[in-house]
Scaffold this motif. Structure first.
Motif, mmCIF file in Angstrom:
data_model
loop_
_atom_site.group_PDB
_atom_site.id
_atom_site.type_symbol
_atom_site.label_atom_id
_atom_site.label_comp_id
_atom_site.label_asym_id
_atom_site.label_seq_id
_atom_site.Cartn_x
_atom_site.Cartn_y
_atom_site.Cartn_z
ATOM 1 N N ARG A 3 58.035 63.906 111.318
ATOM 2 C CA ARG A 3 57.229 63.018 110.488
ATOM 3 C C ARG A 3 56.367 62.075 111.338
ATOM 4 O O ARG A 3 55.237 61.753 110.958
ATOM 5 C CB ARG A 3 58.111 62.216 109.541
ATOM 6 C CG ARG A 3 57.290 61.386 108.559
ATOM 7 C CD ARG A 3 58.115 60.776 107.464
ATOM 8 N NE ARG A 3 57.288 59.980 106.590
ATOM 9 C CZ ARG A 3 56.617 60.437 105.531
ATOM 10 N NH1 ARG A 3 56.714 61.715 105.196
ATOM 11 N NH2 ARG A 3 55.877 59.635 104.787
ATOM 12 N N VAL A 4 56.878 61.642 112.469
ATOM 13 C CA VAL A 4 56.127 60.684 113.276
ATOM 14 C C VAL A 4 55.015 61.359 114.072
ATOM 15 O O VAL A 4 54.060 60.712 114.507
ATOM 16 C CB VAL A 4 57.066 59.902 114.221
ATOM 17 C CG1 VAL A 4 57.464 60.721 115.434
ATOM 18 C CG2 VAL A 4 56.419 58.590 114.663
ATOM 19 N N ALA A 5 55.112 62.678 114.263
ATOM 20 C CA ALA A 5 54.095 63.401 115.027
ATOM 21 C C ALA A 5 52.868 63.659 114.160
ATOM 22 O O ALA A 5 52.976 63.784 112.944
ATOM 23 C CB ALA A 5 54.668 64.723 115.529
ATOM 24 N N ASN A 6 51.702 63.752 114.797
ATOM 25 C CA ASN A 6 50.487 64.077 114.041
ATOM 26 C C ASN A 6 50.086 65.540 114.220
ATOM 27 O O ASN A 6 49.083 65.982 113.681
ATOM 28 C CB ASN A 6 49.330 63.159 114.439
ATOM 29 C CG ASN A 6 48.883 63.364 115.872
ATOM 30 O OD1 ASN A 6 49.686 63.761 116.722
ATOM 31 N ND2 ASN A 6 47.628 63.106 116.164
ATOM 32 N N ARG A 7 50.881 66.298 114.982
ATOM 33 C CA ARG A 7 50.641 67.729 115.146
ATOM 34 C C ARG A 7 51.954 68.481 114.924
ATOM 35 O O ARG A 7 53.037 67.928 115.091
ATOM 36 C CB ARG A 7 50.105 68.035 116.554
ATOM 37 C CG ARG A 7 48.699 67.526 116.799
ATOM 38 C CD ARG A 7 48.140 68.069 118.101
ATOM 39 N NE ARG A 7 48.729 67.466 119.273
ATOM 40 C CZ ARG A 7 48.210 66.418 119.919
ATOM 41 N NH1 ARG A 7 47.098 65.857 119.487
ATOM 42 N NH2 ARG A 7 48.809 65.931 120.987
ATOM 43 N N ASP A 8 51.849 69.759 114.587
ATOM 44 C CA ASP A 8 53.029 70.597 114.483
ATOM 45 C C ASP A 8 53.674 70.760 115.860
ATOM 46 O O ASP A 8 53.018 70.602 116.897
ATOM 47 C CB ASP A 8 52.657 71.983 113.943
ATOM 48 C CG ASP A 8 52.215 71.945 112.489
ATOM 49 O OD1 ASP A 8 52.570 70.974 111.796
ATOM 50 O OD2 ASP A 8 51.513 72.876 112.062
ATOM 51 N N THR A 9 54.958 71.110 115.851
ATOM 52 C CA THR A 9 55.683 71.287 117.107
ATOM 53 C C THR A 9 56.318 72.678 117.161
ATOM 54 O O THR A 9 56.472 73.351 116.139
ATOM 55 C CB THR A 9 56.787 70.232 117.277
ATOM 56 O OG1 THR A 9 57.741 70.370 116.213
ATOM 57 C CG2 THR A 9 56.212 68.830 117.281
ATOM 58 N N SER A 10 56.693 73.085 118.365
ATOM 59 C CA SER A 10 57.422 74.331 118.551
ATOM 60 C C SER A 10 58.283 74.199 119.807
ATOM 61 O O SER A 10 58.198 73.214 120.535
ATOM 62 C CB SER A 10 56.460 75.523 118.675
ATOM 63 O OG SER A 10 55.996 75.666 119.997
ATOM 64 N N LEU A 11 59.096 75.229 120.066
ATOM 65 C CA LEU A 11 59.913 75.267 121.286
ATOM 66 C C LEU A 11 59.099 75.701 122.493
ATOM 67 O O LEU A 11 59.575 75.638 123.627
ATOM 68 C CB LEU A 11 61.098 76.225 121.102
ATOM 69 C CG LEU A 11 62.091 75.879 120.001
ATOM 70 C CD1 LEU A 11 63.145 76.974 119.895
ATOM 71 C CD2 LEU A 11 62.741 74.532 120.246
#
Length: 390
Positions: free
Chosen positions: A276-284
């Motif tokens: 939620r705090v990030a403004n971009r998607d994340t991955s491993l």
């Protein structure tokens, strides 16, 4: 068992203090010279000294970056600058140039030398080489899998540091020349223009490409069990709210591991907080052993600024909070207060008191306001929207 280090980015003195108060074991920062984040505020020598004193008062550490790719003209004054930074109290230098490594090891043996990720170290033979040169820690390239990291850890006695959370490079870490070609700003000397996030004109729609951010929250157990020494958060230019949230989440995950309480429920909750705090998607990213189109953004991506951060607490007397407003809020809004010491309080906003009296709505960022609250809480506590994580 020695606890794994949580290492946080400090773009200025305020960020340094927030990172350490919210649970980081150490911070890394840049001075006014030789740092790869030229657009960050960075630290004067006086600020560096103050930051080191603050960190050491908490038994925590300061790592300073001197990790640009040096050209001949960059060498002028670097020896004197290193001496000044040692006098200010830094505990380690993060470097990439072989000359700088040998100079620090010879002249300031009390200060650790960490090999920067800018060196793009990806194999155990390279780690062994730098171990023989006296390097105390190697910050691995971000393009390594869990198995590759474990093989390196098992083959060396130096500390191994890996990136845990934050932006990725669309090319190879430490080897990007896009910024130089497109904008004449050298990414390897502190001037990265983030060309990989530009929109490029084509015959059809604008074309964009960029890596999704890295997040290894779900792999904390793996990182600790394979023997990594330090987990690094990227983001010297990130907001104080982002840093406080990310550091406190990873602090909870790491402590839960050592307390024997790290289960799927804890991991899932903190992963949602981080998302939620990030403004971009994340991955491993590469940690899982490969990188493909699912780890990248192409045309059509969106980066949405988070508006959850409502106010920063600057003082508290047990009756009222004095705060700086950060985003719009109104009377009756459900929120929560989270603190550097880990307490979280549900809080419904009632009276909002400005210099002009009681108001129903706060709509002026950075305005100083007072809010009723019957507990005394630490400076740098924050108020955010109340979110129910499904």
């Amino acid at each position: 068992m020695k606890k794994i280090e949580l290492l946080a980015p400090a773009g200025d003195l305020e960020r340094l203090k927030i990172n350490l108060l919210y649970g980081a074991d150490a911070v890394y920062l840049g001075g006014e010279k030789y740092s790869l984040r030229a657009n960050a505020t960075n630290f004067t020598l006086e600020e560096l000294k103050e930051g080191c004193q603050f960190a050491h008062s908490l038994n925590k550490r300061v790592h300073q970056t001197i990790n640009i790719v040096f050209h001949n003209e960059d060498m002028e004054g670097v020896k004197e600058y290193i001496k000044d930074c040692v006098s200010a109290g830094v505990d380690a230098f993060i470097v990439s140039d072989p000359f700088i490594i040998s100079y620090i090891k010879k002249n300031f043996p009390q200060v650790e030398v960490h090999l920067s990720t800018q060196n793009s170290t990806t194999n155990k033979k390279a780690v062994k080489f730098f171990e023989d040169e006296g390097v105390d820690r190697v910050v691995l390239a971000r393009e390594l899998s869990k198995d590759e990291i474990k093989e390196i850890v098992d083959s060396t006695s130096v500390d191994i540091e890996v990136f845990l959370q934050g932006a990725m490079c669309s090319l190879f870490s430490g080897r990007c020349a896009l910024s130089s070609y497109v904008t004449n700003r050298d990414a390897n000397r502190g001037g990265c223009a983030q060309v990989c996030r530009f929109a490029f004109k084509t015959d059809g729609d604008d074309f964009t490409f960029a890596s999704k951010d890295l997040s290894l929250a779900s792999r904390i157990k793996d990182l600790i069990s394979i023997g990594v020494s330090s987990l690094k958060i990227e983001g010297r230019m990130r907001s104080i709210y982002y840093l406080a949230t990310v550091i406190s989440s990873y602090r909870k995950l790491i402590d839960a591991y050592y307390d024997g309480k790290l289960d799927d429920n804890v991991i899932e909750h903190e992963a949602k907080v981080l998302d939620r705090v990030a403004n971009r998607d994340t991955s491993l990213q590469f940690f899982k052993g490969y990188n493909d189109y699912n780890d990248e953004y192409f045309t059509g991506r969106q980066e949405i600024s988070n508006q959850d951060f409502l106010a920063l607490v600057i003082s508290s007397d047990g009756k009222y909070l004095t705060v700086y407003e950060k985003n719009y809020f109104k009377k009756g809004d459900a929120s929560e207060i989270f603190t550097p010491t880990g307490e979280v309080y549900d809080y419904v906003i009632s009276d909002i008191i400005s210099k002009d009296g009681v108001v129903d709505v706060a709509r002026h960022p950075e305005e100083e306001l007072m809010l009723p609250f019957d507990k005394k809480i630490p400076e740098y506590s924050m108020i955010r929207k109340k979110v129910i994580y499904e």
